[in-house]
Design an enzyme around this catalytic site. Structure first.
Site, PDB file in Angstrom:
ATOM      1  N   GLU A  53       3.676   0.168  13.841  1.00 36.37           N
ATOM      2  CA  GLU A  53       4.341   1.480  13.951  1.00 36.37           C
ATOM      3  C   GLU A  53       4.920   1.856  12.589  1.00 36.37           C
ATOM      4  O   GLU A  53       5.618   1.057  11.971  1.00 36.37           O
ATOM      5  CB  GLU A  53       5.458   1.428  14.995  1.00 36.37           C
ATOM      6  N   LYS A  68       0.826  -1.214   0.000  1.00 42.62           N
ATOM      7  CA  LYS A  68       0.000   0.000   0.000  1.00 42.62           C
ATOM      8  C   LYS A  68       0.858   1.262   0.000  1.00 42.62           C
ATOM      9  O   LYS A  68       0.582   2.219  -0.720  1.00 42.62           O
ATOM     10  CB  LYS A  68      -0.921   0.000   1.214  1.00 42.62           C
ATOM     11  N   ALA A 109      10.031  -6.613  25.986  1.00 37.69           N
ATOM     12  CA  ALA A 109       8.985  -6.901  26.984  1.00 37.69           C
ATOM     13  C   ALA A 109       9.603  -6.872  28.377  1.00 37.69           C
ATOM     14  O   ALA A 109       9.014  -6.327  29.324  1.00 37.69           O
ATOM     15  CB  ALA A 109       8.352  -8.251  26.695  1.00 37.69           C
ATOM     16  N   SER A 118      13.957  -9.970  20.045  1.00 37.59           N
ATOM     17  CA  SER A 118      13.808  -8.534  20.343  1.00 37.59           C
ATOM     18  C   SER A 118      12.499  -8.265  21.081  1.00 37.59           C
ATOM     19  O   SER A 118      12.433  -7.373  21.939  1.00 37.59           O
ATOM     20  CB  SER A 118      13.829  -7.684  19.077  1.00 37.59           C
ATOM     21  N   ILE A 175       1.724   4.433  -3.009  1.00 36.97           N
ATOM     22  CA  ILE A 175       1.669   5.912  -2.994  1.00 36.97           C
ATOM     23  C   ILE A 175       2.778   6.453  -3.907  1.00 36.97           C
ATOM     24  O   ILE A 175       2.557   7.318  -4.739  1.00 36.97           O
ATOM     25  CB  ILE A 175       1.860   6.453  -1.549  1.00 36.97           C
TER      26      ILE A 175
HETATM   27  P1  0O2 Z   1      14.040  -2.023  16.496  1.00 34.64           P
HETATM   28  O1  0O2 Z   1      12.988  -2.827  15.858  1.00 34.64           O
HETATM   29  O2  0O2 Z   1      15.271  -2.817  16.764  1.00 34.64           O
HETATM   30  O3  0O2 Z   1      14.298  -0.733  15.795  1.00 34.64           O
HETATM   31  P2  0O2 Z   1      11.486   2.931  23.440  1.00 34.64           P
HETATM   32  O4  0O2 Z   1      11.704   1.597  22.753  1.00 34.64           O
HETATM   33  O5  0O2 Z   1      11.167   2.840  24.887  1.00 34.64           O
HETATM   34  O6  0O2 Z   1      12.564   3.938  23.108  1.00 34.64           O
HETATM   35  P3  0O2 Z   1       8.793   3.073  22.371  1.00 34.64           P
HETATM   36  O7  0O2 Z   1       7.805   3.480  23.407  1.00 34.64           O
HETATM   37  O8  0O2 Z   1       8.786   1.642  21.946  1.00 34.64           O
HETATM   38  O9  0O2 Z   1      10.212   3.606  22.806  1.00 34.64           O
HETATM   39  O10 0O2 Z   1       8.464   3.917  21.114  1.00 34.64           O
HETATM   40  P4  0O2 Z   1       9.323   4.787  20.137  1.00 34.64           P
HETATM   41  O11 0O2 Z   1      10.441   5.501  20.803  1.00 34.64           O
HETATM   42  O12 0O2 Z   1       8.340   5.607  19.384  1.00 34.64           O
HETATM   43  O13 0O2 Z   1       9.866   3.703  19.124  1.00 34.64           O
HETATM   44  C1  0O2 Z   1      10.907   2.876  19.370  1.00 34.64           C
HETATM   45  C2  0O2 Z   1      11.596   2.612  18.033  1.00 34.64           C
HETATM   46  O14 0O2 Z   1      12.042   3.855  17.491  1.00 34.64           O
HETATM   47  C3  0O2 Z   1      12.849   1.797  18.222  1.00 34.64           C
HETATM   48  O15 0O2 Z   1      12.524   0.452  18.130  1.00 34.64           O
HETATM   49  C4  0O2 Z   1      13.717   2.262  17.076  1.00 34.64           C
HETATM   50  O16 0O2 Z   1      13.326   1.669  15.863  1.00 34.64           O
HETATM   51  C5  0O2 Z   1      13.379   3.729  17.022  1.00 34.64           C
HETATM   52  N1  0O2 Z   1      14.221   4.494  17.939  1.00 34.64           N
HETATM   53  C6  0O2 Z   1      13.816   5.174  19.025  1.00 34.64           C
HETATM   54  N2  0O2 Z   1      14.856   5.782  19.617  1.00 34.64           N
HETATM   55  C7  0O2 Z   1      15.961   5.482  18.891  1.00 34.64           C
HETATM   56  C8  0O2 Z   1      17.340   5.843  18.991  1.00 34.64           C
HETATM   57  O17 0O2 Z   1      17.791   6.557  19.890  1.00 34.64           O
HETATM   58  N3  0O2 Z   1      18.165   5.321  18.032  1.00 34.64           N
HETATM   59  C9  0O2 Z   1      17.721   4.535  17.013  1.00 34.64           C
HETATM   60  N4  0O2 Z   1      18.616   4.089  16.126  1.00 34.64           N
HETATM   61  N5  0O2 Z   1      16.417   4.181  16.903  1.00 34.64           N
HETATM   62  C10 0O2 Z   1      15.554   4.648  17.822  1.00 34.64           C
HETATM   63  P5  0O2 Z   1      13.326  -0.652  18.937  1.00 34.64           P
HETATM   64  O18 0O2 Z   1      12.438  -1.219  19.972  1.00 34.64           O
HETATM   65  O19 0O2 Z   1      14.647  -0.131  19.343  1.00 34.64           O
HETATM   66  O20 0O2 Z   1      13.434  -1.798  17.928  1.00 34.64           O
END
Ligand code: 0O2
Length: 211
Positions: A139, A22, A56, A51, A26
């Site tokens: 997300e 989808k 969790a 992860s 766009i």
């Molecule tokens: P992945 O899949 O490995 O990327 P939190 O996880 O507590 O920071 P929350 O509430 O889950 O935050 O929501 P948020 O901050 O909107 O989204 C988290 C995701 O945003 C992260 O996923 C990253 O993909 C990205 N992100 C947020 N902060 C950073 C940062 O400082 N550096 C980078 N590189 N990415 C960030 P995950 O869980 O890390 O998983």
């Protein structure tokens, strides 16, 4: 043999596949009318089980509350050329009626302490299954190519240092984030010239039959 995780993740996988099509649609529509596409490219992934378990534990989410409390098991990423394109994409997504937006997080006007910048939308997306409709959370992260470059590098370093960066690396990453910010600013200033050049280039490719 199908295990519990395969069953749990199946609707998330389906959602990611559907949303990739989808969102890429766009871009295709903008190309069709030969207009600048606010979307450069789209990626998607289902969070790996390791992860999910890690997050969790860190955020104290009981495993029987994952569906309600972990918002990024299904994750989509939209990359844009220019900062202004991000707004355009958010507007386009707000107008859609195939999902509802349940939360928006603007880490562009309010960057994270790490230097991270991106616009996050949490959506509720209905997946059609053989047992009826299942609403899942997903997300969508929207960012420029420069923001994505920084986030990708920082993410791999984060993995290496398990989030505990030595001070010098932390400072360098913050400086790199500022440099990425300035790069976005400079590109925005010459946006018109860049777009003209890109349009001329694709016209030339089309004339050569390579479009
Ligand atoms: P992945 O899949 O490995 O990327 P939190 O996880 O507590 O920071 P929350 O509430 O889950 O935050 O929501 P948020 O901050 O909107 O989204 C988290 C995701 O945003 C992260 O996923 C990253 O993909 C990205 N992100 C947020 N902060 C950073 C940062 O400082 N550096 C980078 N590189 N990415 C960030 P995950 O869980 O890390 O998983």
């Amino acid at each position: 043999m199908i295990n519990h995780w395969d069953l749990f993740l199946a609707p998330y996988k389906q959602a990611v596949e559907e949303l990739k099509v989808k969102l890429r649609g766009i871009r295709a529509q903008f190309e069709m009318i030969e207009a600048h596409s606010p979307i450069e490219f789209v990626t998607g992934r289902v969070k790996p089980v390791a992860s999910i378990l890690d997050k969790a534990q860190k955020k104290n989410i009981p495993l029987d509350r994952l569906e309600e409390e972990m918002q990024d098991i299904a994750g989509l990423r939209i990359m844009c050329q220019f900062v202004d394109d991000i707004k355009t994409v958010v507007e386009l997504l707000r107008q859609r009626n195939d999902f509802t937006i349940v939360e928006e997080r603007d880490y562009i006007t309010q960057k994270k302490e790490s230097g991270y910048r991106s616009y996050h939308l949490v959506i509720r997306y209905p997946v059609q299954t053989i047992r009826g409709e299942k609403n899942i959370l997903a997300e969508i992260q929207i960012r420029t190519l420069a923001m994505n470059f920084w986030a990708t590098i920082e993410h791999s370093l984060n993995y290496k240092y398990s989030g505990r960066f030595p001070e010098d690396i932390k400072v360098r990453l913050q400086r790199a984030a500022e440099a990425a910010y300035r790069l976005d600013e400079e590109m925005s200033k010459i946006r018109f010239e860049i777009q003209e050049a890109q349009a001329a280039f694709s016209r030339k490719q089309e004339a050569k039959g390579e479009g």
